[in-house]
Design a protein around this motif. Structure first.
Motif, PDB file in Angstrom:
ATOM      1  N   LYS A  36       2.087   6.524   2.283  1.00  0.00           N
ATOM      2  CA  LYS A  36       1.343   7.346   2.304  1.00  0.00           C
ATOM      3  C   LYS A  36      -0.536   6.693   3.378  1.00  0.00           C
ATOM      4  CE  LYS A  36       3.953  10.851  -0.419  1.00  0.00           C
ATOM      5  NZ  LYS A  36       3.428  11.901  -1.236  1.00  0.00           N
ATOM      6  N   LYS A  37      -0.704   5.620   1.896  1.00  0.00           N
ATOM      7  CA  LYS A  37      -2.073   4.929   2.112  1.00  0.00           C
ATOM      8  C   LYS A  37      -1.930   4.287   3.298  1.00  0.00           C
ATOM      9  CE  LYS A  37      -4.849   5.069  -1.102  1.00  0.00           C
ATOM     10  NZ  LYS A  37      -6.098   5.230  -0.876  1.00  0.00           N
ATOM     11  N   LEU A  38      -1.173   3.870   4.405  1.00  0.00           N
ATOM     12  CA  LEU A  38      -1.692   2.820   5.168  1.00  0.00           C
ATOM     13  C   LEU A  38      -2.043   3.963   6.288  1.00  0.00           C
ATOM     14  CD1 LEU A  38      -0.533  -0.037   6.252  1.00  0.00           C
ATOM     15  CD2 LEU A  38       1.636   0.705   6.668  1.00  0.00           C
ATOM     16  N   GLU A  53      -3.831   5.272   6.374  1.00  0.00           N
ATOM     17  CA  GLU A  53      -5.616   5.730   5.948  1.00  0.00           C
ATOM     18  C   GLU A  53      -6.571   4.829   5.984  1.00  0.00           C
ATOM     19  OE1 GLU A  53      -8.377   6.630   1.815  1.00  0.00           O
ATOM     20  OE2 GLU A  53      -6.524   7.792   2.558  1.00  0.00           O
ATOM     21  N   ILE A  54      -5.573   3.893   5.301  1.00  0.00           N
ATOM     22  CA  ILE A  54      -6.042   1.838   6.033  1.00  0.00           C
ATOM     23  C   ILE A  54      -6.136   1.633   7.007  1.00  0.00           C
ATOM     24  CG2 ILE A  54      -5.540  -0.564   5.601  1.00  0.00           C
ATOM     25  CD1 ILE A  54      -4.576   0.476   1.798  1.00  0.00           C
ATOM     26  N   ARG A 100      -6.988   3.824  10.027  1.00  0.00           N
ATOM     27  CA  ARG A 100      -8.050   4.500  10.821  1.00  0.00           C
ATOM     28  C   ARG A 100      -8.885   3.423  10.001  1.00  0.00           C
ATOM     29  NH1 ARG A 100      -5.628   9.279   9.733  1.00  0.00           N
ATOM     30  NH2 ARG A 100      -5.679   9.204   8.108  1.00  0.00           N
ATOM     31  N   SER A 101      -9.483   3.756   8.762  1.00  0.00           N
ATOM     32  CA  SER A 101     -10.581   2.767   8.745  1.00  0.00           C
ATOM     33  C   SER A 101     -11.220   0.850   8.965  1.00  0.00           C
ATOM     34  CB  SER A 101     -10.834   2.506   6.740  1.00  0.00           C
ATOM     35  OG  SER A 101      -9.915   2.096   6.380  1.00  0.00           O
ATOM     36  N   PHE A 146       1.110  -1.954   0.160  1.00  0.00           N
ATOM     37  CA  PHE A 146       0.168   0.354  -0.314  1.00  0.00           C
ATOM     38  C   PHE A 146       0.794   0.896  -0.190  1.00  0.00           C
ATOM     39  CE2 PHE A 146      -2.789  -3.431   1.791  1.00  0.00           C
ATOM     40  CZ  PHE A 146      -3.651  -2.969   1.064  1.00  0.00           C
ATOM     41  N   GLY A 147       1.591   1.027   0.601  1.00  0.00           N
ATOM     42  CA  GLY A 147       3.075   2.486   0.668  1.00  0.00           C
ATOM     43  C   GLY A 147       2.620   3.421   1.738  1.00  0.00           C
TER      44      GLY A 147
END
Length: 100
Positions: free
Chosen positions: A25-27, A29-30, A32-33, A22-23
């Motif tokens: 920057k996306k980790l 956000e993932i 949190r969700s 995921f990289g």
């Protein structure tokens, strides 16, 4: 440290694979969700448990003695023998003789 039967080494491997897929920057956000999803699941399970306890308490409060019922007198009905003996033609003849 043991989460869901997964030890610390396995958790590190999963985190590294997630970071690669995921990289960086996306980790967050993932994460949190995923945290929000787990939190809503916990809230729903607590609500279900509270509702279950309320219903169990309500069942425990109901009286253990049976309810008493009274029957009201009903109107008399024709017996099967009366129905067989009363012929439709006799009823028509009686009405014709009375003049109704």
């Amino acid at each position: 440290m043991n989460f869901f039967g997964i030890g610390l080494p396995e958790m590190v491997v999963i985190m590294v694979v997630a970071l690669l897929v995921f990289g960086p920057k996306k980790l967050p956000e993932i994460g949190r969700s995923l945290g929000k999803g787990i939190r809503s699941f916990q809230d729903a399970s607590k609500e279900f448990e509270a509702e279950f306890k309320r219903e169990a308490e309500q069942i425990a409060k109901t009286p253990s003695q049976p309810m008493e019922a009274t029957l009201e007198p009903s109107q008399p009905t024709l017996a099967p023998a009366d129905e067989v003996t009363a012929q439709p033609s006799e009823a028509v003849e009686k009405e014709a003789s009375t003049g109704s």
